[in-house]
Write an enzyme that holds these catalytic residues in place. Structure first.
Site, mmCIF file in Angstrom:
data_model
loop_
_atom_site.group_PDB
_atom_site.id
_atom_site.type_symbol
_atom_site.label_atom_id
_atom_site.label_comp_id
_atom_site.label_asym_id
_atom_site.label_seq_id
_atom_site.Cartn_x
_atom_site.Cartn_y
_atom_site.Cartn_z
ATOM 1 N N ASP A 102 46.897 30.318 39.340
ATOM 2 C CA ASP A 102 47.251 29.106 39.417
ATOM 3 C C ASP A 102 46.466 28.319 39.723
ATOM 4 O OD1 ASP A 102 49.985 27.552 39.822
ATOM 5 O OD2 ASP A 102 50.546 29.459 38.974
ATOM 6 N N ASP A 103 47.204 27.013 39.690
ATOM 7 C CA ASP A 103 46.699 25.767 40.249
ATOM 8 C C ASP A 103 45.173 25.957 41.457
ATOM 9 O OD1 ASP A 103 46.092 22.964 40.290
ATOM 10 O OD2 ASP A 103 48.545 22.309 41.280
ATOM 11 N N ARG B 148 54.322 13.736 43.464
ATOM 12 C CA ARG B 148 53.453 14.326 43.761
ATOM 13 C C ARG B 148 52.250 14.441 43.283
ATOM 14 N NH1 ARG B 148 51.963 21.057 41.347
ATOM 15 N NH2 ARG B 148 51.493 21.592 43.653
ATOM 16 N N LYS C 39 49.791 29.516 31.623
ATOM 17 C CA LYS C 39 51.559 28.989 31.912
ATOM 18 C C LYS C 39 51.044 27.708 32.359
ATOM 19 C CE LYS C 39 53.109 28.683 36.701
ATOM 20 N NZ LYS C 39 53.506 28.833 38.294
ATOM 21 N N ASP D 183 52.370 23.977 32.896
ATOM 22 C CA ASP D 183 53.436 23.044 33.842
ATOM 23 C C ASP D 183 53.295 21.508 33.946
ATOM 24 O OD1 ASP D 183 54.461 23.464 36.203
ATOM 25 O OD2 ASP D 183 53.049 23.917 37.347
ATOM 26 N N ASN E 100 54.872 18.583 35.967
ATOM 27 C CA ASN E 100 55.457 18.412 37.390
ATOM 28 C C ASN E 100 55.692 17.438 38.084
ATOM 29 O OD1 ASN E 100 55.282 21.105 38.911
ATOM 30 N ND2 ASN E 100 53.255 21.150 38.482
ATOM 31 N N ASP F 115 61.300 27.582 41.006
ATOM 32 C CA ASP F 115 60.300 27.448 42.104
ATOM 33 C C ASP F 115 60.736 28.411 43.393
ATOM 34 O OD1 ASP F 115 58.145 26.819 41.360
ATOM 35 O OD2 ASP F 115 58.136 24.591 41.972
HETATM 36 C C1 DGJ Z 1 55.014 23.846 40.131
HETATM 37 C C2 DGJ Z 1 55.108 25.240 40.118
HETATM 38 O O1 DGJ Z 1 56.426 25.311 39.800
HETATM 39 C C3 DGJ Z 1 54.182 26.743 41.229
HETATM 40 O O2 DGJ Z 1 54.806 27.922 40.402
HETATM 41 C C4 DGJ Z 1 53.024 26.388 40.759
HETATM 42 O O3 DGJ Z 1 52.561 25.907 39.390
HETATM 43 C C5 DGJ Z 1 52.337 24.604 40.859
HETATM 44 N N1 DGJ Z 1 53.686 24.189 39.798
HETATM 45 C C6 DGJ Z 1 51.072 24.797 40.731
HETATM 46 O O4 DGJ Z 1 50.588 23.232 41.468
#
Ligand code: DGJ
Length: 728
Positions: free
Chosen positions: A367-368, A444, A477, A479, A481, A549
Site C-alpha cells: 500500500d502507500d 490530507r 489499488k 486510491d 483521498n 477505511d
Molecule cells: C486511504 C485508503 O482508504 C487506505 O486503505 C490506504 O490505502 C490509505 N489511503 C493510504 O494512504
C-alpha cells in the site's frame, strides 16, 4: 420484442419479465410518463380517462382543455424549464439571447437491437439478446435544441438504463444549466424514499423516510460521488419491506457531483430525477456539438428491497463490470497498510509474505509508502518512482521474489493527486485544481490534479503504465483521498469554469479506460478514503472497491449491510485487521472478523508476523473455507434476513444460482441477557428439497428452514457463524 410502439394510441411499451414502463405521446407531441410497475399489456390512453388534475399555467399549448391544459399537472418524461411546469426541470438551457425557455416536442424515434455505448462515459452494456434500446428524439422548434432520450431495456433483469443526449442543432451557442439523466413523474403516489447516507468510516447507512408534500434531495458537490450520499435512491410503497412490495430503484453510473430528487406536489405526484448536480454546473454547447449525460439504471421490483438488490447485483456483475475478472475468483490478499503503514522495508515485506504463503493468501499488496520520499502522508504524491531505500531490489526485484514464493504482487497508487512537496508540483504548480491568486487548501496535505487537462491525463497514463510495464504487477489499488476545493482551472476559458467537475470525470474515465485496456491482466480495485467513490461508474473500469477505511468487524456489519442494498459482495473489498481495531479501538474475535470479511472480497490487513500459531491456524481455516465457498457469496443471490439497524443482530444468506449451496451468516453485535435462541427463517430455498448442514451432517427440509428457521444463539457478544448447507 421488449419494446412496442402502438401507433393508434401513441404509446411506447417497454416490457421486461416482471414490469412494464409506458410512455405516451400526448397529442402526438409531448412524451408523458403513463405507467411503471407490474406487467401491463394495455393502458387506456391518458387523454381518454379522468384524472384529478387542476388548472394552472397552460403553456404547453397542447390544444387540449380541462385536465390536460396545464403542463404543471402532467406527468412528463422530459420536463423543461420555462414552459409552465414550475417543478424541477430535466432540461434547463440558456440561449444566445438570454432566454431560458425550452419547449420540446417529439420528432421521431428509433429502436436498436443491443445498446450503443455512451461517448466518453462508463455505461451498461449487453448483447442484442439481452437488451433493446429505444431512442426518442425531441426538438425545440425555435432554437433547434435537440434532445434524445435513451431507454435501454434489459428484459431479464427488469432494468431500464436511461440517459439524455443534447445536440445543439441550432446556429448559436447554448449554455446547458441542467441535464438530468432520467426523470420519472409518478402519479398520485404515497411513497417512502430509501437512500444510502454516511461519512468517512461510516459509509452507506440505509435511510428511509416518508415523502411528504415537499422536496427531498441527495447529492454530492465534492467532486466524487462521496461518502455522504451514494448516487442511488429508491422509491418504496409505504408497505414495502425487505421481501415484498414495490421498489423503484435509480442508480447513476457516475462518480462525480450528482443529485437525486424526489419532489411531491400538492396533487401527490412525485417527480424523481437523477443526474449530474445542477449546482455550480453549466456546459457551453456550440452549434453541432453534443452533450451526453451519464446514465441512470432504473430497476422495478415487485418483491421488495431485497428483490431490487438482487436485480442490481445481477445487473452490476453482468452489465457494468467488465474484463477478465468479471466472473473470476480473485486473489485473497494481504494489504500492508494497517499492518505497517509507511514504516517498512523489503525484509519486513518478505517476512509478511512468508507468513502469507503459510495460510494460503494469494497476493501481497504494498500500500502507500513505496515511492518518492513518502514516509508519511505529507509528500511525494505525483512522484511515482520506487524508493529503493525501502524496496532495495526495486519493484521488479520484489515482484519476482514474490512470484517465486507463489504470491502475486499488488501495488497502491493515488494518481489523481499531487503533494506540494513533490518534484511534480515543483515542475507544474499549475497542474492542480486551483484559482489563480487564491490560497490552495490542502486536505490530507495534498492537492487534486486537474484531470480536465490533456497533459495531466497523459502524465498519469505514462506514470502508471510505466510502473506496470516495469515490474510483474498483478493488482493495482487506485486510491483518491480528498474532495475538491477552489474549483477552477486556468486551462479553461471563463465561460467554461463550471464545466470543470464534469470535465474532470471525463478525464478520469479516459485515463482509466486507457490504463485498464492496456493492462487487461491486472486486477484494479478502486478506493477513495475507503468508500468515498463506490459507484457503478468506477465499477465499469475496476471490478471491486475498498468498501470503507473502517475495518472493525461490528462497524463493517452495518457498512456491508447498507452497501449490499446496491452492490454485490464480489465488488466489496473487505479485510481482517488487528485488534484493538485502529478506527474504533474495539476488540472482536478473529473468528468474527473473518466471517464479516468473507462476505466480500476477502483479505487481511495487519502485520501477520505477529499472529500467534493458534491464530495462524484459524486464519488458514478461514482462507480455505472462503476459497471453497466464495462463488456462492460472490455470484449467488443474497437475502438480508435481519437488519442490524433494528436490533444488534444481523443475518445474511447467499444461495448459489443453481440452488445447490446456501450459506447462512449470522453476527451477534451485542448480546441480550436471557434471550431465547433466534429462529432465523431462511429464504430462496426449495421448500420440497432437503438441505444437509455441512459441519454437522444434520438434514433439514427446505420448508422447515424457511418457515420455522435455523436456531441461532444470541447470548454472547460478537459470536458469528457461516453455516453451509448443501441440497440433498
Ligand atoms: C486511504 C485508503 O482508504 C487506505 O486503505 C490506504 O490505502 C490509505 N489511503 C493510504 O494512504
Amino acid at each position: 420484442m421488449s419494446i412496442i410502439f402502438k401507433k393508434e394510441t401513441n404509446q411506447f411499451y417497454l416490457h421486461t419479465q416482471n414490469s412494464t414502463y409506458i410512455i405516451e405521446l400526448l397529442d402526438g407531441r409531448i412524451p408523458m410518463h403513463a405507467y411503471w410497475g407490474k406487467p401491463l399489456r394495455d393502458m387506456l390512453p391518458l387523454v381518454t380517462w379522468k384524472s384529478a388534475y387542476v388548472l394552472s399555467q397552460n403553456a404547453l399549448d397542447t390544444g387540449l382543455t380541462g385536465d390536460f391544459a396545464s403542463s404543471a399537472s402532467l406527468t412528463l418524461e422530459c420536463p423543461t424549464y420555462g414552459a409552465g411546469d414550475l417543478r424541477e426541470p430535466a432540461i434547463h438551457a440558456e440561449y444566445a439571447d438570454g432566454s431560458r425557455l425550452t419547449r420540446l416536442e417529439y420528432v421521431g424515434h428509433r429502436l436498436i437491437d443491443g445498446k450503443p455505448p455512451l461517448e466518453g462515459l462508463p455505461a451498461s452494456y449487453g448483447t442484442a439478446e439481452e437488451v433493446t434500446t429505444l431512442e426518442l428524439e425531441l426538438r425545440d422548434s425555435l432554437t433547434q435544441l435537440t434532445v434524445v432520450l435513451q431507454y435501454a431495456v434489459f428484459e431479464k433483469l427488469d432494468a431500464i438504463a436511461r440517459s439524455t443526449r443534447v445536440i445543439n442543432a441550432g446556429e448559436q451557442s447554448v449554455k446547458l444549466l441542467k441535464v438530468a439523466s432520467a426523470n420519472v413523474d409518478f402519479y398520485n403516489k404515497e411513497a417512502d424514499m430509501l437512500y444510502l447516507e454516511g461519512l468517512w468510516t461510516r459509509e452507506r447507512r440505509v435511510k428511509r423516510e416518508t415523502i411528504g408534500n415537499s422536496y427531498h434531495r441527495i447529492e454530492s458537490r465534492r467532486g466524487t460521488s462521496s461518502h455522504m450520499h451514494s448516487p442511488f435512491m429508491a422509491l418504496l410503497s409505504p408497505d414495502t419491506g425487505e421481501e415484498r412490495g414495490d421498489a423503484y430503484g435509480f442508480s447513476l453510473v457516475y462518480s462525480g457531483n450528482f443529485e437525486g430528487i424526489a419532489d411531491k406536489d400538492a396533487f401527490n405526484k412525485i417527480r424523481v430525477s437523477m443526474g449530474i448536480n445542477a449546482f455550480d454546473f453549466s456546459w457551453l454547447l456550440q452549434p453541432g456539438e453534443v452533450f451526453q449525460s451519464p446514465e441512470a439504471v432504473l430497476v422495478y421490483a415487485h418483491d421488495g428491497i431485497g428483490g431490487m438488490s438482487r436485480r442490481y447485483h445481477d445487473f452490476i456483475r453482468r452489465h457494468i463490470c467488465r474484463g477478465k475478472f468479471q466472473y473470476e475468483s480473485r486473489p485473497v490478499l494481504l494489504n500492508t497498510f494497517e499492518g505497517v503503514y509507511f514504516n517498512f522495508n523489503e525484509e519486513k515485506l518478505l517476512a509478511m509474505a512468508q507468513r502469507a504463503v503459510r495460510i494460503g493468501i494469494d497476493m501481497l499488496v504494498v500500500d502507500d509508502g513505496w515511492f518518492g520520499k513518502r514516509d508519511n502522508d505529507r509528500s511525494s504524491l505525483g512522484d511515482w518512482v520506487c524508493n529503493t531505500d525501502k524496496v532495495k531490489s526495486g519493484l521488479k526485484g520484489l515482484g519476482d521474489t514474490l512470484h517465486s514464493m507463489g504470491l502475486q504482487f499488488g501495488l497502491w497508487f493515488e494518481p489523481e493527486m499531487v503533494s506540494p512537496d513533490s518534484d511534480l508540483y515543483r515542475a507544474h504548480p499549475d497542474w492542480c485544481i486551483h484559482i489563480p491568486g487564491r490560497p490552495r487548501s490542502l486536505s490530507r496535505h495534498q492537492l487534486t490534479l486537474d484531470l480536465s487537462r490533456g497533459e495531466v491525463q497523459e502524465y498519469i497514463i505514462q506514470a502508471v503504465c510505466g510502473i506496470l510495464d516495469s515490474a510483474p504487477i498483478d493488482y493495482v489499488k487506485w486510491d483518491m483521498n480528498r474532495y475538491f476545493s477552489e474549483i477552477g482551472s486556468p486551462a479553461l476559458p471563463r465561460e467554461r469554469q463550471q464545466e470543470l467537475p464534469h470535465r474532470y470525470m471525463l478525464g478520469l474515465y479516459h485515463v482509466l479506460e486507457t490504463i485498464t485496456s492496456r493492462h487487461p491482466n491486472v486486477l484494479f480495485e478502486s478506493c477513495a478514503s475507503g468508500g468515498g467513490r463506490y459507484d457503478m461508474g468506477l465499477l465499469h473500469y475496476m471490478p471491486q472497491t475498498w468498501c470503507s477505511d473502517d475495518s472493525d468487524a461490528v462497524e463493517r456489519v452495518y457498512i456491508q449491510h447498507g452497501t449490499s442494498v446496491l452492490f454485490p459482495a464480489v465488488t466489496m473489498g473487505a479485510h481482517v485487521s488487528a485488534c484493538p481495531n485502529h478506527q474504533v479501538e474495539r476488540t472482536t474475535p478473529l473468528r468474527m472478523r473473518g466471517h464479516v470479511a468473507m462476505a466480500g472480497q476477502f483479505g487481511y490487513e495487519m502485520d501477520i508476523t505477529t499472529l500467534t500459531e493458534e491464530d495462524m491456524t484459524l486464519a488458514k481455516e478461514q482462507v480455505d473455507f472462503y476459497k471453497a465457498h466464495r462463488s456462492t457469496i460472490h455470484f449467488g443471490d443474497m437475502y438480508r434476513l435481519y437488519d442490524p439497524m433494528k436490533a444488534p443482530f444481523a443475518a445474511w444468506q447467499y444461495v448459489s444460482k443453481d440452488g445447490e449451496e446456501t450459506i447462512l451468516c449470522t453476527y451477534v453485535i451485542a448480546s441480550i441477557p436471557n434471550i431465547a435462541a433466534e429462529r432465523v427463517k431462511m429464504q430462496g430455498l426449495d421448500a420440497e428439497a432437503s438441505y444437509v448442514e455441512s459441519e454437522t451432517g444434520r438434514v433439514y427440509p427446505g420448508a422447515f428452514l424457511m418457515q420455522v428457521g435455523y436456531a441461532v444463539e444470541r447470548r454472547a457478544d460478537h459470536v458469528s457463524q457461516m453455516v453451509v448447507f448443501r441440497r440433498v
